[in-house]
Structure formats: C-alpha cells, structure tokens
Write a protein that holds these residues in place. Sequence first.
Motif, PDB file in Angstrom:
ATOM      1  N   MET A 168     -37.098  13.692 -40.067  1.00 53.75           N
ATOM      2  CA  MET A 168     -36.973  12.311 -40.514  1.00 53.75           C
ATOM      3  C   MET A 168     -36.243  12.282 -41.860  1.00 53.75           C
ATOM      4  N   GLU A 169     -35.320  11.354 -42.000  1.00 55.54           N
ATOM      5  CA  GLU A 169     -34.546  11.208 -43.235  1.00 55.54           C
ATOM      6  C   GLU A 169     -35.447  10.748 -44.372  1.00 55.54           C
ATOM      7  N   LYS A 170     -35.212  11.296 -45.536  1.00 57.18           N
ATOM      8  CA  LYS A 170     -35.953  10.887 -46.720  1.00 57.18           C
ATOM      9  C   LYS A 170     -35.394   9.550 -47.204  1.00 57.18           C
ATOM     10  N   MET A 171     -36.263   8.642 -47.561  1.00 57.74           N
ATOM     11  CA  MET A 171     -35.849   7.339 -48.067  1.00 57.74           C
ATOM     12  C   MET A 171     -35.221   7.499 -49.453  1.00 57.74           C
ATOM     13  N   ILE A 172     -34.156   6.769 -49.693  1.00 58.06           N
ATOM     14  CA  ILE A 172     -33.496   6.805 -50.998  1.00 58.06           C
ATOM     15  C   ILE A 172     -34.306   5.963 -51.964  1.00 58.06           C
ATOM     16  N   ARG A 173     -34.615   6.549 -53.107  1.00 55.32           N
ATOM     17  CA  ARG A 173     -35.333   5.809 -54.143  1.00 55.32           C
ATOM     18  C   ARG A 173     -34.375   5.564 -55.296  1.00 55.32           C
ATOM     19  N   LYS A 174     -34.316   4.334 -55.761  1.00 55.63           N
ATOM     20  CA  LYS A 174     -33.352   3.958 -56.792  1.00 55.63           C
ATOM     21  C   LYS A 174     -33.506   4.800 -58.047  1.00 55.63           C
ATOM     22  N   GLU A 175     -34.720   5.181 -58.395  1.00 61.24           N
ATOM     23  CA  GLU A 175     -34.923   5.972 -59.603  1.00 61.24           C
ATOM     24  C   GLU A 175     -34.363   7.393 -59.473  1.00 61.24           C
ATOM     25  N   GLU A 176     -33.973   7.801 -58.265  1.00 54.97           N
ATOM     26  CA  GLU A 176     -33.352   9.114 -58.050  1.00 54.97           C
ATOM     27  C   GLU A 176     -31.834   9.013 -58.009  1.00 54.97           C
ATOM     28  N   THR A 177     -31.314   7.827 -58.358  1.00 56.41           N
ATOM     29  CA  THR A 177     -29.869   7.625 -58.342  1.00 56.41           C
ATOM     30  C   THR A 177     -29.378   7.252 -59.733  1.00 56.41           C
ATOM     31  N   ARG A 178     -28.073   7.298 -59.905  1.00 52.23           N
ATOM     32  CA  ARG A 178     -27.453   6.866 -61.157  1.00 52.23           C
ATOM     33  C   ARG A 178     -26.322   5.907 -60.812  1.00 52.23           C
ATOM     34  N   ARG A 179     -26.226   4.843 -61.577  1.00 50.65           N
ATOM     35  CA  ARG A 179     -25.129   3.908 -61.377  1.00 50.65           C
ATOM     36  C   ARG A 179     -23.853   4.614 -61.812  1.00 50.65           C
ATOM     37  N   ILE A 180     -22.870   4.652 -60.903  1.00 47.60           N
ATOM     38  CA  ILE A 180     -21.627   5.361 -61.201  1.00 47.60           C
ATOM     39  C   ILE A 180     -20.439   4.420 -61.333  1.00 47.60           C
ATOM     40  N   GLY A 181     -20.629   3.150 -60.988  1.00 49.64           N
ATOM     41  CA  GLY A 181     -19.518   2.208 -61.083  1.00 49.64           C
ATOM     42  C   GLY A 181     -19.768   0.985 -60.235  1.00 49.64           C
ATOM     43  N   TYR A 182     -18.665   0.356 -59.828  1.00 51.85           N
ATOM     44  CA  TYR A 182     -18.781  -0.844 -59.004  1.00 51.85           C
ATOM     45  C   TYR A 182     -17.514  -1.009 -58.167  1.00 51.85           C
ATOM     46  N   PHE A 183     -17.660  -1.729 -57.053  1.00 52.20           N
ATOM     47  CA  PHE A 183     -16.516  -2.014 -56.193  1.00 52.20           C
ATOM     48  C   PHE A 183     -15.786  -3.240 -56.710  1.00 52.20           C
ATOM     49  N   THR A 184     -14.471  -3.154 -56.717  1.00 60.77           N
ATOM     50  CA  THR A 184     -13.672  -4.343 -57.009  1.00 60.77           C
ATOM     51  C   THR A 184     -13.069  -4.787 -55.688  1.00 60.77           C
ATOM     52  N   LYS A 185     -11.877  -5.277 -55.699  1.00 63.45           N
ATOM     53  CA  LYS A 185     -11.260  -5.864 -54.506  1.00 63.45           C
ATOM     54  C   LYS A 185     -10.967  -4.831 -53.412  1.00 63.45           C
ATOM     55  N   PRO A 186     -10.878  -5.316 -52.155  1.00 65.09           N
ATOM     56  CA  PRO A 186     -10.443  -4.435 -51.069  1.00 65.09           C
ATOM     57  C   PRO A 186      -9.001  -3.991 -51.321  1.00 65.09           C
ATOM     58  N   HIS A 187      -8.661  -2.837 -50.800  1.00 62.02           N
ATOM     59  CA  HIS A 187      -7.306  -2.314 -50.915  1.00 62.02           C
ATOM     60  C   HIS A 187      -6.729  -2.270 -49.496  1.00 62.02           C
ATOM     61  N   GLY A 188      -5.795  -3.164 -49.214  1.00 62.82           N
ATOM     62  CA  GLY A 188      -5.231  -3.228 -47.869  1.00 62.82           C
ATOM     63  C   GLY A 188      -6.130  -4.003 -46.918  1.00 62.82           C
ATOM     64  N   ILE A 189      -5.845  -3.876 -45.631  1.00 63.93           N
ATOM     65  CA  ILE A 189      -6.567  -4.678 -44.629  1.00 63.93           C
ATOM     66  C   ILE A 189      -7.469  -3.839 -43.723  1.00 63.93           C
ATOM     67  N   LYS A 190      -7.568  -2.534 -43.979  1.00 66.03           N
ATOM     68  CA  LYS A 190      -8.347  -1.657 -43.096  1.00 66.03           C
ATOM     69  C   LYS A 190      -9.738  -1.343 -43.627  1.00 66.03           C
ATOM     70  N   GLY A 191     -10.164  -2.060 -44.693  1.00 63.35           N
ATOM     71  CA  GLY A 191     -11.521  -1.868 -45.202  1.00 63.35           C
ATOM     72  C   GLY A 191     -11.645  -0.933 -46.378  1.00 63.35           C
ATOM     73  N   GLU A 192     -10.533  -0.449 -46.894  1.00 64.93           N
ATOM     74  CA  GLU A 192     -10.588   0.441 -48.057  1.00 64.93           C
ATOM     75  C   GLU A 192     -10.981  -0.369 -49.290  1.00 64.93           C
ATOM     76  N   LEU A 193     -11.811   0.221 -50.156  1.00 63.03           N
ATOM     77  CA  LEU A 193     -12.302  -0.446 -51.363  1.00 63.03           C
ATOM     78  C   LEU A 193     -11.931   0.340 -52.608  1.00 63.03           C
ATOM     79  N   SER A 194     -11.769  -0.385 -53.715  1.00 63.28           N
ATOM     80  CA  SER A 194     -11.530   0.251 -55.010  1.00 63.28           C
ATOM     81  C   SER A 194     -12.866   0.426 -55.714  1.00 63.28           C
ATOM     82  N   LEU A 195     -13.195   1.669 -56.044  1.00 61.28           N
ATOM     83  CA  LEU A 195     -14.404   1.990 -56.795  1.00 61.28           C
ATOM     84  C   LEU A 195     -13.996   2.322 -58.221  1.00 61.28           C
TER      85      LEU A 195
END
Length: 175
Positions: free
Chosen positions: A1-28
Amino acid sequence: MEKMIRKEETRRIGYFTKPHGIKGELSLVTDYDLFDDENDPFVICEMDGIPVPFFVESFRSKSNTVILLKLEDVDGETEAKKLINREVYYPENRLKTIPKDEMTLKSLTGYMLEGKNEGELGRINYVDETTINTLFELNFQNKALLVPVAEDLIDSIDHARQRIIVNLPEGLLDV
C-alpha cells in the motif's frame, strides 16, 4: 500500500505559472535543481486541502528559475490552467541537501516568515535581489507584502522548521 503524503514531509519548491503551449506543459518557477537523478519524478500540489502527487512525464529547463514540466494526465491547456498559481511541493527526503556554506537567500524560498509580535505572516514566495535592497515577497492577507531583508530585522532563522523570525518596523503591515 502506498504511503500517504504528509505536507510536513514536503518543502515548497515553487509555483506553476502559465501553461506552455497547448499540450499541457506547465512552467514551474523554482530555484531548485530537480529530477535529474530521479527514476520516478513527481511534484505535489494541494488540491481541496489534500496533497496530491503529479508524476512528471518529461521536463526541460527554460531558464535558471523556470522548468517546463509535462505531467501525466494533464494533456491539454484546459487541464493545465487548473494548476496555474498553485504552490508546488517536493518530498523533503528527495531534495539535495544544500550545505550551510552554500545557502543563499533564494534557498529561503518557502520558509515561513513570522513577526516577533505579529505571528505568522506567510511563506516566502520569492526573493527579489534585483534592487539595491533585497526583499522577501509573501502573500499576506491576500496581498503581496514586501519585507526588507536586513540583518537587523532578522531575529532568528530555524532551518529545521523552515521559519524566519523578524522584528518588523512599525507600520510595515499597514502599507
């Protein structure tokens, strides 16, 4: 069984801005060097209050601070737009440790800024080093707040808890 992700075990690394192109690519927007050594890279976004992993199909660097990501099951501009402006997290245990002597102001992105008298102010979204006075940018009460990065304002930095305690000048929060 997959371990649940807990927010306190993560670090904020950035944010998504606008999509890049029309195939679903995102700018991080991020200051982290990610994915090169990963077999199954993924990022985490909070969706309806729950940390949700998004597996990375492909990635490429656009600049020093932008990575273009193609995520699994995000196959068009419509799906990509749902992730715009979302904060992006990464498992703490997968991040390359930055030695203390190599830490930069940019590596404080994601830290919680806390006023000594005011309490939690918000997470640092961006470190602006483009002007003579470096600034922390954070979202405070749904507005961008710029806090000067000055040695005499910083009371303490707790790297383990990712917290910076500051003594704010009177009236800064009223601006």
